[in-house]
Design a protein around this motif. Structure first.
Motif, PDB file in Angstrom:
ATOM      1  N   ARG A   2       0.854  -1.182   0.000  1.00 59.46           N
ATOM      2  CA  ARG A   2       0.000   0.000   0.000  1.00 59.46           C
ATOM      3  C   ARG A   2       0.888   1.229   0.000  1.00 59.46           C
ATOM      4  NH1 ARG A   2      -4.748  -1.262  -1.852  1.00 59.46           N
ATOM      5  NH2 ARG A   2      -5.556  -3.064  -0.832  1.00 59.46           N
ATOM      6  N   GLY A   3       0.454   2.252  -0.722  1.00 65.47           N
ATOM      7  CA  GLY A   3       1.215   3.490  -0.814  1.00 65.47           C
ATOM      8  C   GLY A   3       0.787   4.460   0.264  1.00 65.47           C
ATOM      9  N   LEU A  17      -4.370   2.549  -1.924  1.00 66.23           N
ATOM     10  CA  LEU A  17      -4.596   3.009  -3.285  1.00 66.23           C
ATOM     11  C   LEU A  17      -5.076   1.920  -4.231  1.00 66.23           C
ATOM     12  CD1 LEU A  17      -1.111   4.717  -3.320  1.00 66.23           C
ATOM     13  CD2 LEU A  17      -3.254   5.664  -2.559  1.00 66.23           C
ATOM     14  N   SER A  63      -3.240   1.155  -5.858  1.00 72.99           N
ATOM     15  CA  SER A  63      -1.926   0.500  -5.824  1.00 72.99           C
ATOM     16  C   SER A  63      -1.972  -0.755  -6.672  1.00 72.99           C
ATOM     17  CB  SER A  63      -1.548   0.136  -4.386  1.00 72.99           C
ATOM     18  OG  SER A  63      -2.321  -0.964  -3.947  1.00 72.99           O
ATOM     19  N   ARG A 106       5.673  -0.475 -11.604  1.00 70.30           N
ATOM     20  CA  ARG A 106       5.474   0.874 -11.101  1.00 70.30           C
ATOM     21  C   ARG A 106       6.318   1.856 -11.911  1.00 70.30           C
ATOM     22  NH1 ARG A 106       4.236  -2.378  -6.952  1.00 70.30           N
ATOM     23  NH2 ARG A 106       2.784  -1.596  -5.389  1.00 70.30           N
ATOM     24  N   ALA A 128       1.165   2.890 -10.112  1.00 70.78           N
ATOM     25  CA  ALA A 128       1.206   1.426 -10.067  1.00 70.78           C
ATOM     26  C   ALA A 128       0.156   0.870 -11.008  1.00 70.78           C
ATOM     27  CB  ALA A 128       0.949   0.933  -8.648  1.00 70.78           C
ATOM     28  N   GLU A 137      -0.354   6.104  -6.949  1.00 70.13           N
ATOM     29  CA  GLU A 137      -0.093   5.346  -5.727  1.00 70.13           C
ATOM     30  C   GLU A 137       0.459   6.223  -4.610  1.00 70.13           C
ATOM     31  OE1 GLU A 137       1.596   1.025  -4.772  1.00 70.13           O
ATOM     32  OE2 GLU A 137       3.062   2.305  -5.773  1.00 70.13           O
TER      33      GLU A 137
END
Length: 148
Positions: A2-3, A17, A63, A106, A128, A137
């Motif tokens: 997860r960002g 995200l 994400s 990414r 991403a 992200e």
């Protein structure tokens, strides 16, 4: 993975995200997320910020694991987009690739933004890919906050 939102505003959010899209970028359908390219994800996100279109921004935020709304819900995600829009409003911008190796589908782009509330700034975005669609992200907000 997860960002998160990076920078001074980052303490307010631990942002999850995600997303998917249609042929021309983002579909009008509320159940479709993301964009076809990393560039279009960032461009549409920034355009949404200028229009205060929090729903559009939320559908582009994600994400490699899926939509932010999956974890946070629609209302909370759109509330977070409200805060981001206030930081990201601008007169114009251009995008460029950031020469940084990133793993797992990414990409990092820089938005050179003119006329933000903090003047002319360069803001890095990490994007991403999830199920063939691209999402914003991470946003590195240091340049968008006063005193940075």
């Amino acid at each position: 993975m997860r960002g998160i939102l990076r920078g001074p505003v980052g303490g307010l959010f631990a942002l999850a995200l995600g997303g998917c899209a249609s042929a021309g970028g983002l579909s009008q359908s509320a159940d479709v997320y993301g964009a076809l390219t990393a560039e279009s994800a960032v461009s549409q996100f920034l355009d949404g910020a200028n229009r205060s279109d929090y729903r559009l921004m939320a559908r582009l935020f994600g994400s490699g694991d899926g939509p932010a709304e999956s974890d946070l819900g629609r209302v909370e995600t759109e509330q977070r987009m409200f805060v981001l829009a206030s930081l990201l409003r601008h007169a114009s911008y251009s995008l460029r690739e950031m020469e940084v190796a990133m793993e797992g589908g990414r990409r990092r782009l820089i938005a050179d933004m003119v006329g933000t509330r903090n003047g002319d700034v360069s803001v890095p975005f990490a994007t991403a890919s999830y199920q063939g669609r691209w999402f914003v992200e991470q946003i590195f907000t240091d340049a968008l906050t006063p005193g940075e």
